[in-house]
Write a protein that holds these residues in place. Structure first.
Motif, mmCIF file in Angstrom:
data_model
loop_
_atom_site.group_PDB
_atom_site.id
_atom_site.type_symbol
_atom_site.label_atom_id
_atom_site.label_comp_id
_atom_site.label_asym_id
_atom_site.label_seq_id
_atom_site.Cartn_x
_atom_site.Cartn_y
_atom_site.Cartn_z
ATOM 1 N N PHE A 173 21.357 60.877 77.429
ATOM 2 C CA PHE A 173 22.179 61.788 76.631
ATOM 3 C C PHE A 173 22.153 61.290 75.199
ATOM 4 N N ASN A 174 21.757 62.195 74.281
ATOM 5 C CA ASN A 174 21.608 61.836 72.870
ATOM 6 C C ASN A 174 22.556 62.699 72.045
ATOM 7 N N ILE A 175 23.410 62.042 71.286
ATOM 8 C CA ILE A 175 24.422 62.733 70.501
ATOM 9 C C ILE A 175 24.279 62.333 69.037
ATOM 10 N N MET A 176 24.367 63.331 68.161
ATOM 11 C CA MET A 176 24.259 63.102 66.715
ATOM 12 C C MET A 176 25.596 63.432 66.060
ATOM 13 N N VAL A 177 25.975 62.618 65.065
ATOM 14 C CA VAL A 177 27.197 62.864 64.306
ATOM 15 C C VAL A 177 26.823 63.082 62.851
ATOM 16 N N VAL A 178 27.338 64.179 62.264
ATOM 17 C CA VAL A 178 27.013 64.550 60.895
ATOM 18 C C VAL A 178 28.309 64.875 60.171
ATOM 19 N N GLY A 179 28.409 64.415 58.943
ATOM 20 C CA GLY A 179 29.586 64.718 58.134
ATOM 21 C C GLY A 179 29.689 63.755 56.966
ATOM 22 N N GLN A 180 30.661 64.003 56.113
ATOM 23 C CA GLN A 180 30.872 63.140 54.958
ATOM 24 C C GLN A 180 31.304 61.739 55.392
ATOM 25 N N SER A 181 31.077 60.800 54.533
ATOM 26 C CA SER A 181 31.538 59.444 54.806
ATOM 27 C C SER A 181 33.064 59.406 54.757
ATOM 28 N N GLY A 182 33.633 58.564 55.598
ATOM 29 C CA GLY A 182 35.078 58.403 55.614
ATOM 30 C C GLY A 182 35.818 59.355 56.513
ATOM 31 N N ASP A 230 23.320 58.247 64.072
ATOM 32 C CA ASP A 230 24.221 58.278 62.919
ATOM 33 C C ASP A 230 23.428 58.742 61.707
ATOM 34 N N THR A 231 24.061 59.518 60.860
ATOM 35 C CA THR A 231 23.386 60.130 59.715
ATOM 36 C C THR A 231 23.819 59.443 58.421
ATOM 37 N N PRO A 232 23.041 59.591 57.357
ATOM 38 C CA PRO A 232 23.445 59.011 56.073
ATOM 39 C C PRO A 232 24.707 59.666 55.541
ATOM 40 N N GLY A 233 25.195 59.178 54.416
ATOM 41 C CA GLY A 233 26.389 59.752 53.812
ATOM 42 C C GLY A 233 26.129 61.178 53.409
ATOM 43 N N PHE A 234 26.269 62.050 54.402
ATOM 44 C CA PHE A 234 25.917 63.455 54.201
ATOM 45 C C PHE A 234 26.898 64.097 53.222
ATOM 46 N N GLY A 235 26.364 64.696 52.158
ATOM 47 C CA GLY A 235 27.197 65.401 51.199
ATOM 48 C C GLY A 235 27.926 64.521 50.213
#
Length: 432
Positions: A136-145, A199-204
């Motif tokens: 199971f592979n889950i991705m999280v995306v959003g602004q830092s903090g 985990d994604t970079p500091g998106f936005g």
């Protein structure tokens, strides 16, 4: 019938008298039986020679019209064989074909006479899954903090978002600067799950966020490409490693007003390639009224902009799924959650929560936030469906497009990964 027989009695007596007169004295005594038999015989002769009475049955039968005598069949002797066949075809009519009657479906009696063991297939599948485990592979995306890593750790009750050796609970969680996939093996009740958190970079976080979703979309498509290459190989592996992203948690900032243009653009592009579940992060910063109004506003904006989030309406398989998913789409989405990996003592129990000056916000308490609904939705009720939609819808869409564009693999590669030589040009014939 009775009247006719009474009328015939005088005639019969006259016949008997004539017989007695014809007999001589030397004929011997006339017994009752012999006289009666002879009288009947004489009566038959008289009836045969004399016309029948008008009211008799024979008279009435003679008045009926008689059917014409049957015509004699022509003899086929002496005719040639060809003419004989033609004559036979004229004499014997061709049989008319009977109309085709559709066969009735054979009904199989569902009442078994004894135990077969069909119900054990569930146990067989369970044992096999327990041995091999699943991915199971889950991705999280959003602004830092917004607490992406903390929420994932809370979701699986372990330090899965980042390695425990790189940080401790007292240190501040560092920002991610590149897309990183961290894998862990989680075991519960004998069932093993290989969990991968992307985990994604500091998106936005940048000043210019134009096309900032492209690295994420590229990573998702690269996983589809990797799986496709393994699938088209002739000597492929027995079990292809699955690195495709099954679920994407998109964290919405709890502004209480509306979605940002970046949120809408990101979900517009990625909803076509991955299952997106919108989540309102840090819901404890809003009151209950603000949270309810913000959720309704987010749902309306997503509908107006034509953004499909999971579970998609067109993928509901039956009425039961539609009823359950409609309730989730209309009431729960987007989930307003709070994440925490710290425990506190509340009424003699250890609970996960966030401590504030006015009290402790319990993460798993539905009166405080909807984290429990999100956990049940992702893990306990829809985890397998997330994987199936990824494979049957998103991956198949990418695969079909890829095969139509380049014949299955990147340009210049064969089915086994070997570079194909260029095709020599065929000279065109010149007109003389």
């Amino acid at each position: 019938m009775g009247k006719l027989r009474l009328r015939q009695i005088p005639d019969q007596l006259k016949v008997i008298e004539l017989i007695i007169q014809k007999r001589g004295p030397e004929s011997g005594p006339l017994t009752q039986g012999s006289a009666y038999a002879r009288a009947r015989a004489e009566a038959r002769r008289a009836r045969a020679t004399s016309p029948p009475p008008r009211d008799s049955r024979a008279h009435r039968r003679s008045l009926l019209p008689r059917s014409p005598a049957p015509r004699p069949r022509p003899s086929l002797e002496g005719l040639p064989e060809a003419r004989t066949d033609a004559a036979m075809s004229e004499l014997v009519p061709e049989p008319r074909p009977k109309p085709a009657v559709p066969m009735k479906p054979v009904s199989i009696n569902s009442n078994l006479l004894g135990y077969i063991g069909i119900d054990t297939i569930i146990e067989q599948m369970r044992k096999k899954t327990m041995k091999t485990g699943f991915d199971f592979n889950i991705m999280v995306v959003g602004q830092s903090g917004l607490g992406k890593s903390t929420l994932v750790n809370t979701l699986f009750k372990s330090q899965v978002s980042r390695k425990a050796s790189s940080w401790n609970r007292e240190e501040k969680i560092p920002k991610t600067v590149e897309i990183k996939a961290i894998g862990h093996v989680i075991e519960e009740g004998g069932v093993k799950m290989k969990l991968t958190v992307i985990d994604t970079p500091g998106f936005g976080d940048q000043i210019n966020n134009e096309n900032c979703w492209e690295p994420i979309e590229k990573y998702i498509n690269e996983q589809y490409e990797k799986f496709l290459k393994e699938e088209v190989n002739i000597a492929r592996k027995k079990r292809i490693p699955d690195t495709r992203v099954h679920c994407c948690l998109y964290f919405i900032s709890p502004t209480g007003h509306s979605l940002r243009p970046l949120d809408l653009e990101f979900m517009k592009h990625l909803s076509k390639v991955v299952n997106i579940i919108p989540v309102i992060a840090k819901a404890d910063t809003m009151t209950l009224e603000e949270k309810s109004e913000f959720k309704q506003r987010v749902r309306k904006e997503l509908e107006v902009n034509g953004i499909e989030f999971y579970p998609q309406k067109e993928f509901d398989e039956d009425l039961e799924d539609k009823t359950e998913n409609d309730k989730i789409r209309q009431e729960s989405m987007p989930f307003a959650v709070v994440g925490s990996d710290k425990e506190y003592q509340v009424n003699g129990k250890r609970v996960l929560g966030r401590k504030t000056p006015w009290g402790i916000i319990e993460v798993e308490n539905l009166n405080h936030c909807e984290f429990a609904l999100l956990r049940d939705f992702v893990i306990r009720t829809h985890l397998q469906d997330l994987k199936e939609v990824t494979h049957n819808i998103h991956y198949e869409t990418y695969r079909a497009k890829r095969l139509n564009d380049n014949g299955g693999l990147p340009p210049g590669e064969g089915l086994l990964g070997t570079v194909l030589p260029p095709v020599p040009a065929t000279p065109c014939p010149t007109a003389e």
